[in-house]
Design a protein around this motif. Sequence first.
Motif, short mmCIF file in Angstrom:
data_model
loop_
_atom_site.label_atom_id
_atom_site.label_comp_id
_atom_site.label_asym_id
_atom_site.label_seq_id
_atom_site.Cartn_x
_atom_site.Cartn_y
_atom_site.Cartn_z
N ALA A 1 45.41 46.05 45.29
CA ALA A 1 44.72 45.77 46.55
C ALA A 1 43.30 45.27 46.29
O ALA A 1 42.61 45.73 45.38
CB ALA A 1 44.67 47.03 47.42
N LYS A 2 42.87 44.31 47.10
CA LYS A 2 41.49 43.84 47.03
C LYS A 2 40.57 44.86 47.69
O LYS A 2 40.99 45.63 48.56
CB LYS A 2 41.36 42.49 47.72
N THR A 3 39.31 44.85 47.28
CA THR A 3 38.34 45.77 47.88
C THR A 3 38.20 45.48 49.37
O THR A 3 38.07 44.32 49.78
CB THR A 3 36.97 45.62 47.19
N LEU A 4 38.25 46.51 50.17
CA LEU A 4 38.13 46.34 51.62
C LEU A 4 36.74 45.79 51.96
O LEU A 4 35.75 46.09 51.27
CB LEU A 4 38.35 47.69 52.31
N PRO A 5 36.63 44.97 53.00
CA PRO A 5 35.34 44.37 53.37
C PRO A 5 34.27 45.44 53.61
O PRO A 5 34.56 46.55 54.07
CB PRO A 5 35.67 43.61 54.67
N SER A 6 33.03 45.10 53.32
CA SER A 6 31.94 46.07 53.45
C SER A 6 31.75 46.53 54.89
O SER A 6 31.29 47.65 55.14
CB SER A 6 30.63 45.44 52.93
N THR B 1 44.11 52.11 36.67
CA THR B 1 44.47 50.71 36.42
C THR B 1 45.17 50.00 37.57
O THR B 1 45.12 48.76 37.64
CB THR B 1 45.37 50.61 35.17
N THR B 2 45.83 50.73 38.45
CA THR B 2 46.59 50.05 39.50
C THR B 2 46.01 50.23 40.90
O THR B 2 46.39 49.51 41.82
CB THR B 2 48.06 50.54 39.53
N MET B 3 45.10 51.19 41.06
CA MET B 3 44.51 51.45 42.37
C MET B 3 43.09 50.91 42.44
O MET B 3 42.36 50.93 41.46
CB MET B 3 44.50 52.96 42.66
N ASN B 4 42.70 50.44 43.62
CA ASN B 4 41.34 49.98 43.84
C ASN B 4 40.46 51.21 44.06
O ASN B 4 40.60 51.92 45.05
CB ASN B 4 41.29 49.04 45.03
N GLN B 5 39.55 51.46 43.12
CA GLN B 5 38.75 52.68 43.14
C GLN B 5 37.92 52.82 44.42
O GLN B 5 37.82 53.91 44.99
CB GLN B 5 37.82 52.72 41.92
N SER B 6 37.34 51.73 44.88
CA SER B 6 36.53 51.78 46.09
C SER B 6 37.38 52.17 47.29
O SER B 6 36.98 53.01 48.12
CB SER B 6 35.87 50.42 46.33
N ASN B 7 38.56 51.58 47.40
CA ASN B 7 39.45 51.88 48.53
C ASN B 7 39.94 53.32 48.49
O ASN B 7 40.02 53.99 49.52
CB ASN B 7 40.64 50.92 48.52
#
Length: 330
Positions: free
Chosen positions: A87-92, A175-181
Amino acid sequence: MVLEDNECDSVFEPAVTEEHVETQYGKVHCIMTGTPKTNRPVILTYHDVGLNHKSCFETLFNHEDMREIIRHFPVCHVEAPGQHEGAKTLPSEYIYPTMDQLSEALPSLNHPDMVDGLVLININPNAEGIMDTVANKITEWTQTLPDTVITHLFGKDEIQTNHDLIATYRHHITTTMNQSNVSQFFRSYNNRLSLEVERPVPGGNINARTLKCPTLLVVGDNSPAVDPVVDCNSKLNPTKTTLLKMADCGGLPQVDQPAKVTEALKYFIQGMGYLSSASMTRLRSRTTSSSSISSFDGPRGRKRGRSHTDVSMESISNNQSNVKSTEMAC
């Protein structure tokens, strides 16, 4: 409706489709296995914090004993916003939904009339207390996100002894998860509200807020969620609720012991009028009366008396007409 077991496992390959579904609280990733039909319900799954449908449910649904279920029921795996692999980082500017809002994004989660039954793994019905909030803040300062997720999912003994499993899940989170999300989802979970449910009492409040449908609570006996799950059981209608506490099992029973979870799930579904001809092994269980560990006078008033009866796991399917709570040990 009764579904008979006439099909051959070896030739059944359900269709799999994926779609990002737009909701009022952002896009959720949905994976549908099988084809929905008007005359049968759909099994809907929702993963835990730090996981997605693969890491949370793949071991269970890929188990050979689950073929009997997925032949008859379509399965829809739902992943919270930003929690799918890659997943891409969610918008700010995006504000992550609360737990209540996430349930509103899927109507069937927040509308009891659309639910036939619930299987809740490691359920915590309570909001974080002040001490929990302080501990979470300290954890944020002293631990990495993967370590925080690991301590949420697994107990201390499992972390110290099952190194391969812990390494696998730490690698997955890293490695597979978006840390910020994941961090935003975790923060939303920690800010959850209590479910505000209470056990109906004969002669008491007829409008008591509780789950109306048959419910199966599942937890491993080495899970950090044991106490919250037992507490949840004490607040639900004992005629509709079964507690399955799995022996020698850690924080993810569906990964640790998928065969036993599948067995319990089959009997649970059978109790709702499905899978009448299921071929199932027998597991040992015990039914406990209202004076057992699964019943409380209040949030802290645990009674000590027990009444045990050895029965088969068919007690899961029979529990809906049984006035006793049922605690399963397998």
